[in-house]
Write a protein that holds these residues in place. Structure first.
Motif, PDB file in Angstrom:
ATOM      1  N   ILE A 190       0.843  -1.200   0.000  1.00  0.00           N
ATOM      2  CA  ILE A 190       0.000   0.000   0.000  1.00  0.00           C
ATOM      3  C   ILE A 190       0.878   1.250   0.000  1.00  0.00           C
ATOM      4  O   ILE A 190       1.810   1.375   0.791  1.00  0.00           O
ATOM      5  CB  ILE A 190      -0.933   0.011   1.228  1.00  0.00           C
ATOM      6  N   ARG A 191       0.574   2.180  -0.899  1.00  0.00           N
ATOM      7  CA  ARG A 191       1.375   3.395  -1.049  1.00  0.00           C
ATOM      8  C   ARG A 191       0.909   4.458  -0.047  1.00  0.00           C
ATOM      9  O   ARG A 191       0.344   5.485  -0.432  1.00  0.00           O
ATOM     10  CB  ARG A 191       1.285   3.907  -2.480  1.00  0.00           C
ATOM     11  N   ASP A 192       1.134   4.187   1.233  1.00  0.00           N
ATOM     12  CA  ASP A 192       0.777   5.178   2.248  1.00  0.00           C
ATOM     13  C   ASP A 192       1.882   6.227   2.346  1.00  0.00           C
ATOM     14  O   ASP A 192       2.862   6.198   1.593  1.00  0.00           O
ATOM     15  CB  ASP A 192       0.520   4.504   3.604  1.00  0.00           C
ATOM     16  N   ASP A 193       1.727   7.168   3.270  1.00  0.00           N
ATOM     17  CA  ASP A 193       2.689   8.269   3.384  1.00  0.00           C
ATOM     18  C   ASP A 193       4.090   7.756   3.677  1.00  0.00           C
ATOM     19  O   ASP A 193       5.080   8.263   3.131  1.00  0.00           O
ATOM     20  CB  ASP A 193       2.252   9.235   4.494  1.00  0.00           C
ATOM     21  N   ARG A 194       4.199   6.755   4.538  1.00  0.00           N
ATOM     22  CA  ARG A 194       5.524   6.229   4.894  1.00  0.00           C
ATOM     23  C   ARG A 194       6.190   5.572   3.682  1.00  0.00           C
ATOM     24  O   ARG A 194       7.367   5.828   3.393  1.00  0.00           O
ATOM     25  CB  ARG A 194       5.403   5.204   6.027  1.00  0.00           C
ATOM     26  N   SER A 196       5.634   6.123   0.554  1.00  0.00           N
ATOM     27  CA  SER A 196       5.937   7.124  -0.482  1.00  0.00           C
ATOM     28  C   SER A 196       7.156   7.971  -0.144  1.00  0.00           C
ATOM     29  O   SER A 196       7.712   8.633  -1.027  1.00  0.00           O
ATOM     30  CB  SER A 196       4.723   8.038  -0.680  1.00  0.00           C
ATOM     31  N   TYR A 233       5.193  -2.113  -6.779  1.00  0.00           N
ATOM     32  CA  TYR A 233       4.322  -2.270  -5.625  1.00  0.00           C
ATOM     33  C   TYR A 233       3.528  -3.577  -5.634  1.00  0.00           C
ATOM     34  O   TYR A 233       2.844  -3.879  -4.667  1.00  0.00           O
ATOM     35  CB  TYR A 233       3.335  -1.095  -5.540  1.00  0.00           C
ATOM     36  N   HIS A 261       4.272  -6.708   8.114  1.00  0.00           N
ATOM     37  CA  HIS A 261       4.062  -5.544   8.982  1.00  0.00           C
ATOM     38  C   HIS A 261       4.962  -5.612  10.206  1.00  0.00           C
ATOM     39  O   HIS A 261       5.515  -4.596  10.649  1.00  0.00           O
ATOM     40  CB  HIS A 261       2.600  -5.462   9.408  1.00  0.00           C
ATOM     41  N   VAL A 267       2.345  -1.865   5.050  1.00  0.00           N
ATOM     42  CA  VAL A 267       0.968  -2.333   4.951  1.00  0.00           C
ATOM     43  C   VAL A 267       0.780  -3.000   3.592  1.00  0.00           C
ATOM     44  O   VAL A 267       1.157  -2.439   2.553  1.00  0.00           O
ATOM     45  CB  VAL A 267      -0.020  -1.160   5.103  1.00  0.00           C
ATOM     46  N   ARG A 269      -1.914  -5.715   1.107  1.00  0.00           N
ATOM     47  CA  ARG A 269      -3.180  -6.433   0.993  1.00  0.00           C
ATOM     48  C   ARG A 269      -2.955  -7.620   0.061  1.00  0.00           C
ATOM     49  O   ARG A 269      -2.037  -7.605  -0.780  1.00  0.00           O
ATOM     50  CB  ARG A 269      -4.302  -5.534   0.497  1.00  0.00           C
TER      51      ARG A 269
END
Length: 534
Positions: A190-194, A196, A233, A261, A267, A269
């Motif tokens: 998952i491309r979350d803030d961390r 990215s 990703y 994790h 994160v 999926r």
């Protein structure tokens, strides 16, 4: 030095040839002599000369008999016949035995020098050919593991050429694919803030760590499995269960999420594709795995993003599938290779299919534009090229917001692809990306060995200094720094398993000096090895 042997039944001919040959000028040396074919055969077997000068009419064994025996034994050297007779039949036989020249006695010094220079030039050309062939074989040997990985990826996404989609073209190490059944598990980071915020170099290390964790967790359940990355990703696990195993696959999915994790704070999926009877249907399972994710249907638990594909739940939802895995993979590959025409063709082909649908809204076109731009952006990011240097996020968002129909989307993407591929910066990057990909893959495969930049420069046939600049430009760090971080990342994984002592881990990742290993470990991770174990 080239070795020259002479066989003649006249001693004065032997002595005269010895004096007449310009040894130093030719870079040659005397290999031996004989007075008949039988002794000559024994001498040639013992000394393996590069050039043999021989008479035809000799006692015990003739020159032709000797040559035929040599050729039957595989002798590759050059043969020059020096005979006192001009005989068409003998000349014809000599031609059959691959003789380099056939001259009559007596021979003048200029003629002898010319013939020997010509023969040595032939030897040099053949030697260069052998060296080039050896280099090619070495390259093939070095690249074989990576070619095999690419074959697995192509088999998984369905991009194998039609002629290779049969059992006879399975690589030997994958013959077990002929037995049993096959299923896939899609993994999406998952491309979350961390995520990215990581640099290209950091992201490569994290992807390497994800592959290690995924393989280790999966092998506890399935001995035979493959892991392949689809893009920066998305990755895929291919497993080969003997029977229906939906529950086991769901449990494996949750373990993958927990492990990734726990170790990396990333994160993910998971999507689980259907079980297939033959390996040629693996691409169908791959599509199903990612379709299950995209639909968000059949989530097994509110606590875990694990989705299972079911045929009965797919009807009416195909519109929600943005892009087939095969299309996404091919578009990303075309952009990374700077293949503008291929990328344009893929986009126009996909949008032509979209136009065949009725009632495509402006919001749907904009959503497609955003997703297609995401595929292009992340494929180039994976290659170390950030599109922020060409286009700002605000500019792209505004332009996508103005799109209303598929034709506008096609024109907009076409212009962007052309601008990217024409960029001088991207052209330079794409030319060297394959080399750096080979280097990073080689590091991840051989990190425990003694590795130097000089070693890899020999393998990719690029000078050490030039290779150093290429690697730094693409990854953002030096070769040595990257190698050290790969080793320390692997050491961290081994230490957290708590099955090995610190000195054993150090040796396993390529360090014999334990204090030096501990110093590097603390510098990179912020704690020493014993603190991590505690």
């Amino acid at each position: 030095m080239w070795k020259i042997a002479i066989i003649d039944d006249e001693r004065q001919v032997l002595q005269g040839m010895k004096r007449a040959i310009p040894w130093e000028e030719l870079g040659a040396e005397w290999a031996g002599e004989a007075l008949n074919g039988e002794d000559g055969l024994a001498m040639i077997r013992a000394t393996s000369p590069d050039i043999v000068i021989t008479d035809i009419y000799m006692p015990v064994m003739s020159g032709l008999e000797m040559m035929e025996q040599l050729r039957n034994e595989g002798f590759k050297g050059k043969i020059i016949i020096l005979s006192g007779y001009s005989d068409f039949e003998h000349a014809r036989q000599a031609l059959r035995l691959q003789v380099s020249d056939y001259v009559s006695k007596p021979i003048s010094l200029p003629t002898l020098r010319t013939i020997l220079h010509k023969v040595i030039a032939e030897l040099l050309r053949e030697q260069e050919k052998v060296i080039r062939q050896g280099e090619l074989e070495l390259k093939m040997m070095l690249y074989e593991p990576f070619v095999e990985k690419e074959w697995v990826r192509s088999a998984a996404v369905g991009t194998l050429e039609p002629s290779y989609r049969n059992n006879t073209h399975l690589p030997p190490s994958y013959h077990y694919w002929l037995d049993g059944r096959h299923a896939t598990i899609g993994i999406e980071l998952i491309r979350d803030d961390r995520a990215s915020s990581f640099s290209v170099s950091d992201w490569n290390l994290l992807r390497f760590a994800v592959s290690n964790i995924a393989c280790e967790v999966t092998r506890k359940h399935y001995a035979n499995m493959e892991y392949t990355e689809l893009n920066s990703y998305r990755a895929l696990l291919i497993i080969h269960p003997e029977a229906e195993c939906t529950q086991q696959l769901e449990e494996l999915g949750t373990r993958l999420i927990d492990s990734i994790h726990s170790y990396l704070r990333l994160v993910v999926r998971i999507g689980i594709g259907g079980l297939k009877d033959t390996w040629t249907k693996i691409p169908e399972s791959t599509e199903e795995a990612f379709r299950a994710m995209d639909h968000g249907a059949l989530r097994i638990s509110p606590a875990y993003e694990v989705y299972c594909y079911r045929e009965s739940h797919s009807s009416g939802q195909d519109r929600g599938v943005l892009f087939p895995v095969k299309f996404s993979y091919k578009l990303a590959a075309a952009m990374k290779a700077s293949q503008e025409a291929e990328a344009q063709q893929l986009v126009y082909g996909y949008i032509a299919e979209l136009q065949a649908q009725q009632g495509v809204s402006a919001s749907y076109v904009q959503m497609l534009g955003s997703e297609l731009w995401g595929i292009i952006t992340y494929s180039l990011y994976e290659s170390g090229f950030v599109l922020d240097d060409l286009f700002t996020n605000d500019q792209i968002a505004q332009e996508i917001g103005n799109l209303a129909v598929p034709d506008q989307l096609a024109s907009w993407l076409s212009a962007k692809i052309t601008a990217i591929c024409a960029s001088r910066q991207w052209k330079g990057s794409s030319k060297h990306r394959q080399v750096v990909d080979f280097m990073t893959n080689y590091i991840h495969e051989h990190y425990a060995e003694e590795l130097t930049l000089a070693d890899l420069s020999d393998k990719v046939f690029i000078s050490r200094n030039h290779l150093s600049i290429i690697f730094k430009n693409i990854t953002g760090e030096t070769f040595n720094n990257y190698l050290t971080r790969v080793r320390i990342e692997k050491a961290r994984e081994l230490l957290m398993e708590r099955n090995m002592l610190v000195y054993e881990v150090a040796e396993r990742v390529g360090y014999k000096n334990i204090p030096y290993f501990s110093t590097l470990f603390k510098k990179i991770t912020g704690m020493n090895p014993t603190e991590l174990i505690k």
